[in-house]
Design a protein around this motif. Structure first.
Motif, PDB file in Angstrom:
ATOM      1  N   THR A 668       9.319  -0.369   5.717  1.00 45.56           N
ATOM      2  CA  THR A 668       7.924  -0.799   5.599  1.00 45.56           C
ATOM      3  C   THR A 668       7.026   0.425   5.594  1.00 45.56           C
ATOM      4  O   THR A 668       7.099   1.258   6.499  1.00 45.56           O
ATOM      5  CB  THR A 668       7.530  -1.729   6.760  1.00 45.56           C
ATOM      6  OG1 THR A 668       8.393  -2.872   6.744  1.00 45.56           O
ATOM      7  CG2 THR A 668       6.092  -2.191   6.615  1.00 45.56           C
ATOM      8  N   ILE A 669       6.200   0.546   4.570  1.00 50.49           N
ATOM      9  CA  ILE A 669       5.291   1.682   4.415  1.00 50.49           C
ATOM     10  C   ILE A 669       3.864   1.167   4.518  1.00 50.49           C
ATOM     11  O   ILE A 669       3.481   0.208   3.850  1.00 50.49           O
ATOM     12  CB  ILE A 669       5.500   2.375   3.055  1.00 50.49           C
ATOM     13  CG1 ILE A 669       6.930   2.894   2.943  1.00 50.49           C
ATOM     14  CG2 ILE A 669       4.513   3.510   2.871  1.00 50.49           C
ATOM     15  CD1 ILE A 669       7.238   3.506   1.610  1.00 50.49           C
ATOM     16  N   GLY A 670       3.084   1.831   5.307  1.00 51.70           N
ATOM     17  CA  GLY A 670       1.693   1.420   5.427  1.00 51.70           C
ATOM     18  C   GLY A 670       1.256   1.415   6.886  1.00 51.70           C
ATOM     19  O   GLY A 670       1.932   1.949   7.757  1.00 51.70           O
ATOM     20  N   TYR A 680      -2.656  -3.803   3.215  1.00 48.96           N
ATOM     21  CA  TYR A 680      -1.403  -4.278   2.640  1.00 48.96           C
ATOM     22  C   TYR A 680      -0.293  -3.302   2.994  1.00 48.96           C
ATOM     23  O   TYR A 680      -0.531  -2.155   3.363  1.00 48.96           O
ATOM     24  CB  TYR A 680      -1.512  -4.439   1.118  1.00 48.96           C
ATOM     25  CG  TYR A 680      -1.737  -3.150   0.364  1.00 48.96           C
ATOM     26  CD1 TYR A 680      -0.664  -2.429  -0.151  1.00 48.96           C
ATOM     27  CD2 TYR A 680      -3.015  -2.652   0.151  1.00 48.96           C
ATOM     28  CE1 TYR A 680      -0.860  -1.249  -0.851  1.00 48.96           C
ATOM     29  CE2 TYR A 680      -3.225  -1.480  -0.551  1.00 48.96           C
ATOM     30  CZ  TYR A 680      -2.140  -0.784  -1.047  1.00 48.96           C
ATOM     31  OH  TYR A 680      -2.334   0.382  -1.739  1.00 48.96           O
ATOM     32  N   LEU A 681       0.912  -3.774   2.892  1.00 47.66           N
ATOM     33  CA  LEU A 681       2.107  -2.988   3.193  1.00 47.66           C
ATOM     34  C   LEU A 681       3.045  -3.033   1.998  1.00 47.66           C
ATOM     35  O   LEU A 681       3.084  -4.022   1.264  1.00 47.66           O
ATOM     36  CB  LEU A 681       2.834  -3.548   4.422  1.00 47.66           C
ATOM     37  CG  LEU A 681       2.015  -3.773   5.694  1.00 47.66           C
ATOM     38  CD1 LEU A 681       2.839  -4.538   6.716  1.00 47.66           C
ATOM     39  CD2 LEU A 681       1.562  -2.450   6.281  1.00 47.66           C
ATOM     40  N   THR A 786      13.234   6.838   5.097  1.00 50.39           N
ATOM     41  CA  THR A 786      11.860   7.306   4.937  1.00 50.39           C
ATOM     42  C   THR A 786      11.590   7.607   3.469  1.00 50.39           C
ATOM     43  O   THR A 786      12.490   7.591   2.630  1.00 50.39           O
ATOM     44  CB  THR A 786      11.601   8.572   5.775  1.00 50.39           C
ATOM     45  OG1 THR A 786      12.516   9.603   5.353  1.00 50.39           O
ATOM     46  CG2 THR A 786      11.786   8.301   7.259  1.00 50.39           C
ATOM     47  N   VAL A 787      10.314   7.897   3.179  1.00 53.70           N
ATOM     48  CA  VAL A 787       9.894   8.323   1.845  1.00 53.70           C
ATOM     49  C   VAL A 787       9.248   9.692   1.972  1.00 53.70           C
ATOM     50  O   VAL A 787       8.843  10.100   3.067  1.00 53.70           O
ATOM     51  CB  VAL A 787       8.903   7.312   1.219  1.00 53.70           C
ATOM     52  CG1 VAL A 787       9.572   5.986   0.991  1.00 53.70           C
ATOM     53  CG2 VAL A 787       7.669   7.143   2.103  1.00 53.70           C
ATOM     54  N   ALA A 793       3.754   6.249  -0.887  1.00 53.27           N
ATOM     55  CA  ALA A 793       4.144   4.943  -1.419  1.00 53.27           C
ATOM     56  C   ALA A 793       5.561   4.952  -1.970  1.00 53.27           C
ATOM     57  O   ALA A 793       6.006   3.981  -2.560  1.00 53.27           O
ATOM     58  CB  ALA A 793       3.163   4.500  -2.503  1.00 53.27           C
ATOM     59  N   GLY A 794       6.270   6.078  -1.806  1.00 52.95           N
ATOM     60  CA  GLY A 794       7.622   6.176  -2.326  1.00 52.95           C
ATOM     61  C   GLY A 794       7.697   6.729  -3.725  1.00 52.95           C
ATOM     62  O   GLY A 794       8.774   7.081  -4.204  1.00 52.95           O
TER      63      GLY A 794
END
Length: 967
Positions: A668-670, A680-681, A786-787, A793-794
């Motif tokens: 989950t990113i955000g 938003y995620l 991870t990103v 946002a990857g």
């Protein structure tokens, strides 16, 4: 008080506009009654369901002797459709022509303005400390567009609210368009205490519709006060403008009765009394409000269907006609012709008007499409089953050992194929229903003129189903067929082309604005009848003026493979039965994972770690090699990683075991925020290896929290899902927009083919994902996903996604090269040996360290003993020599002293010339041995001295070379 700080009171339809008595009516089309000084109303219903009719003066104190109260009709009483309750007689009366009634219901179908009783409420669910976000939504609302109501297109939450009081159980129904899943649309009902009524998910969450199509939604209502909410929220995460929700024809049943008939709105009419609805006026006619008929327009004016007034016809221009190609005649000729756009609204016999261009020259017709043959009358017919043609020659049977390649291949467009149809559709009216949405043009087919710029120009291709060729029938892959088309868009406005599959509510792909000539392919993974649809819209802004007639989409070719009952343009080799069989030379399907040998036309299994391409099995080159670190499944239908691989580096083999990373991982990113603050995620689901190549990562567009997804729940909750190796969903948290649950949307696949380690792609070939696995023994087996920090946002380009997975499982298996041994000191004749890992340790599992060992040893080694003995001997010898020479030196000093004393008994020194140096003379040694003794001689002298010989000869040198000898 209700949510948002609004209060509502129970509402019921107007009880009476007054009492009437027979007389001459001043309002045409209405019953013959006239107003008096009072009107009637019903009291509230009592506990037994009865009520009273009472008279109320229009102006208080202006009249007396009012009629006495009379018992009214039962509270559940209602009139039939087309009737209303006349209050003075308390009887149902037929509606006059030009009006209508639903009996026990109300309908709202006129949206020039928002009707009385409706409220458009714009809110923002994440207000800042000073309310700045809330103010940003002040201009957002539902917008009336004449025949429908349009929702807001931004991120604000906009609710259309209507309160109604029902005397009996009823229902609400409405027509809607909901083409875009980037806007959330829900309908729910509250009671007068602002408590939400119980609804199922399919009642609350509205289903998507295909572009241009209307659907109807119906919900049952309870008696009492019902507050109806139509709520939309746009999610502009990708920066793309969403398509609005459209509403029309809201109808509510259960109000028990209506005390008046509703007049037909302008542009509509009802010709007979007792009507339950009104009809739109035809083209070139108009009507006023409450009309029983429509009035024709003058010859110099025009109107579209449902218009309330006529407009002057403008002079004809180039935008009022379009080009077509005629069908081939008996001589095989065609020509270009021009036609007026219908319905024709322009006038060509006025100043400044243009005339239709002349018909073009006759020219040869294009050939038939592949799989068809040309008859003597220039008509194309499909080839019979088992034969093929390239479109320019007669149909021929396939030679032995081959089979026809069935499908559709359209690249010549003289006439529209029989399995294709075209239409025109407008959201607000039917003014283009009779038009062709697309026109054939020889070597392409293009969008037509339409009636207005926001028309949907539809082209449909029906495919009855798919059938794999005999040579592919044994394959276990998921491809049943594919459609490929070449297109181009030329636009000056916000045009958009949609490619859809009918029976599916999701657009397969869409393109905005001008696009260069390009090809697009869609693979069918289900064997079912399907209709492919291309829909082109020049602009999504509602307008009647035509400004972008030159904006077009051009479709050059369309091909569909493996079509059931299709036509054949060529033949392909197939596997043959052996000569010993009963039917030698007949085609047979190859087993899964087998290809057709070019030399023998027999089935041969693909080599290990190769897979068969989905639409080609002829020759060993059909078996494509798997990527590095991957292997093929048993059927050779796909490649996958079994979570283990080896790599040789610097003459050392590293073995990896990634089985701990096999279960689907989530990242989950955000949170991130849009321009208006919507939180938003991004959620990524990753299936790295294992699962026999099955794409186990699933991302779902739904209206429930994906973290609490119940696999046993009703499948209707889920709108769309994506199965992939890596997929992404956009999540709107429940606390981010005021929803009672988290929402998932915009699910996309990032990787559906395993290429191997370090595989990359390009945007032109779709999205790609690079998964970097880093060894970190300090992490757990599952590790951490991870990103890159530079691309939170990857992805930095929206095309290539990068992920880093640090895990202990990413380290190679431990071998003997990963540790060394340390030997301890010899203690008590025993020496211990200890094994330790090399630092830093970059391996896991594998072999273990050897146990501590011990072995006998000597306290002092032999070489050490020899060394110490030799050293001791040399030390003693050196000390002895030092003492000897020191003692000898002392003896010489003593003898010299005696010599001096004996030479000068009077204490006088010897004469100067025998001891001093003359001027300029170099100093010389005072003591000189008569001969130089060797080392052996010196040792012998030492020995003699020990034997008692005390005499020694010393030579003294002077300037006169005199010698003194001592005995």
């Amino acid at each position: 008080m209700c949510t948002g700080g609004w209060s509502w009171s129970a509402w019921s339809p107007p009880i009476s506009l007054g009492s009437w008595r027979r007389g001459q009516s001043s309002r045409p089309g209405w019953s013959n009654w006239e107003w008096t000084d009072y009107y009637y109303e019903y009291t509230e219903c009592d506990s037994v369901g009865s009520r009273w009719r009472v008279a109320i003066p229009r102006i208080l104190g202006t009249c007396s002797a009012l009629p006495t109260p009379t018992r009214g009709t039962d509270c559940s009483f209602s009139c039939a459709a087309g009737e209303f309750l006349e209050m003075s007689a308390q009887q149902c009366t037929t509606c006059a022509a030009g009006s209508y009634s639903l009996g026990s219901g109300v309908r709202f179908d006129q949206w020039d303005t928002i009707p009385a009783g409706f409220t458009s409420l714009a809110t923002y669910m994440d207000p800042g400390p000073s309310g700045e976000e809330s103010q940003a939504c002040n201009s957002s609302s539902w917008t009336p567009q004449g025949v429908y109501l349009e929702s807001s297109r931004d991120e604000c939450t906009v609710s259309l609210v209507y309160a109604v009081h029902l005397e009996q159980q009823g229902s609400v129904s409405f027509s809607y368009q909901y083409p875009d899943n980037n806007i959330f649309f829900e309908f729910y009902v509250q009671n007068e205490q602002c408590q939400e009524m119980a609804q199922t998910d399919d009642q609350k969450w509205i289903k998507l519709t295909t572009n241009g199509e209307w659907d109807t939604h119906t919900v049952n209502l309870k008696s009492g006060t019902n507050i109806l909410y139509w709520r939309t929220t746009g999610i502009l995460v990708g920066g793309k403008m969403v398509k609005p929700v459209l509403l029309r024809n809201i109808q509510i049943e259960g109000v028990a009765y209506t005390s008046e008939c509703f007049p037909c709105r302008p542009g509509w009419f009802s010709s007979s009394p007792g009507s339950s609805s009104c009809q739109p006026c035809p083209r070139n006619t108009s009507s006023h409000k409450g009309a029983a008929s429509c009035t024709p327009c003058p010859d110099t004016q025009y109107s579209h269907e449902g218009w309330s007034q006529c407009k002057e016809r403008p002079p004809c221009s180039e935008k009022d006609y379009f080009q077509i190609h005629t069908a081939c005649d008996s001589e095989g000729k065609t020509q270009v012709m021009y036609r007026w756009v219908e319905p024709r609204i322009c006038e060509e016999n006025v100043t400044g008007a243009v005339a239709l261009p002349p018909t073009g020259e006759r020219e040869a017709c294009p050939p038939c499409n592949p799989g068809y043959y040309n008859t003597d009358d220039s008509t194309c017919f499909p080839c019979p089953p088992g034969t093929h043609s390239d479109g320019t020659s007669v149909c021929e049977e396939c030679p032995a050992g081959t089979e026809p390649v069935l499908g559709y291949e359209y690249k010549w467009w003289n006439v529209l194929p029989s399995n294709m149809k075209t239409s025109c559709f407008n959201v607000g009216n039917s003014k283009c229903d009779d038009m062709n949405g697309w026109e054939v043009a020889g070597d392409h087919i293009r969008s037509g003129a339409g009636g207005s710029d926001n028309d949907y120009l539809i082209l449909n291709l029906h495919v009855p189903g798919f059938k794999l060729p005999t040579s592919l029938a044994g394959m276990t892959g998921t491809e049943f067929g594919r459609i490929t088309f070449v297109f181009e868009t030329i636009c000056s406005a916000d045009c958009e082309l949609y490619f859809m599959m009918v029976k599916s509510t999701t657009v397969v792909e869409s393109w905005e604005g001008s696009k260069e000539r390009q090809s697009y392919t869609h693979i069918m993974t289900r064997n079912a009848s399907v209709s492919y649809t291309w829909a082109f819209q020049r602009t999504n802004q509602a307008q009647d003026v035509r400004r972008y007639i030159s904006d077009v989409v051009i479709l050059y070719s369309v091909s569909v493979t493996n079509v059931q009952d299709g036509v054949a343009s060529a033949c392909r080799a197939c596997a043959l039965l052996s000569q010993s069989s009963q039917r030698p030379g007949s085609c047979i399907p190859c087993p899964a994972g087998f290809y057709i040998d070019r030399d023998t036309n027999r089935c041969q299994e693909c080599p290990p770690n190769t897979y068969l391409s989905g639409h080609h099995t002829y020759g060993e080159d059909a078996c494509l090699p798997c990527g590095p670190g991957s292997k093929s499944n048993k059927e050779h239908s796909r490649c996958y990683s079994d979570c283990s691989f080896s790599q040789t580096e610097h003459n050392r083999t590293l073995t990896f075991d990634l089985s701990s990373l096999s279960p689907v991982a989530s990242l989950t990113i955000g949170p991130s925020f849009t321009s208006k603050g919507t939180k938003y995620l991004h959620v990524f689901n990753v299936s790295l290896c294992g699962h026999q190549g099955k794409m186990a990562a699933v991302c779902t567009d739904n209206v429930t929290d994906i973290a609490n997804k119940d696999m046993g729940s009703d499948s209707t909750q889920f709108v769309n899902s994506v199965d992939s190796f890596i997929c992404q969903s956009t999540i709107i948290p429940a606390d981010g927009r005021g929803f009672r649950m988290a929402l998932a949307s915009q699910s996309i696949s990032l990787a559906d083919t395993f290429l191997g380690e370090m595989a990359t792609g390009s945007c032109q070939r779709g999205r790609s994902a690079v998964m970097t696995i880093r060894c970190n023994p300090e992490k757990t087996d599952r590790g951490k996903l991870t990103v890159p920090s530079a691309c939170p946002a990857g992805t930095c380009d929206g095309c290539t996604f990068h992920f880093l997975w640090e895990s202990g499982s990413a380290c190679p298996r431990c071998t003997q090269d990963d540790y060394h041994q340390i030997e301890g000191a010899c203690k008590g004749g025993v020496q211990e040996t200890l094994s330790v890992w090399n630092e830093p340790k970059l391996c896991i599992k594998g072999i273990s360290l050897t146990a501590k060992s011990s072995a006998p040893c000597e306290a002092i080694a032999l070489w050490l003993k020899v060394g110490v003995g030799g050293g001791a001997f040399l030390a003693v010898l050196l000390v002895s020599l030092t003492c000897y020479f020191w003692k000898k030196n002392k003896r010489l000093e003593y003898k010299y002293s005696r010599l001096v004393m004996s030479a000068n008994k009077e204490c006088e020194l010897p004469v100067a010339d025998s001891c001093a140096l003359a001027e300029g003379e170099e100093p010389e040694d005072d003591v000189v041995y008569s001969h130089k003794p060797s080392l052996l001689g010196k040792l012998r002298a030492i020995a003699n001295k020990r034997e008692g010989d005390s005499s020694e000869s010393v030579q003294l040198k002077s300037s006169q070379s005199e010698r003194w000898v001592w005995g």
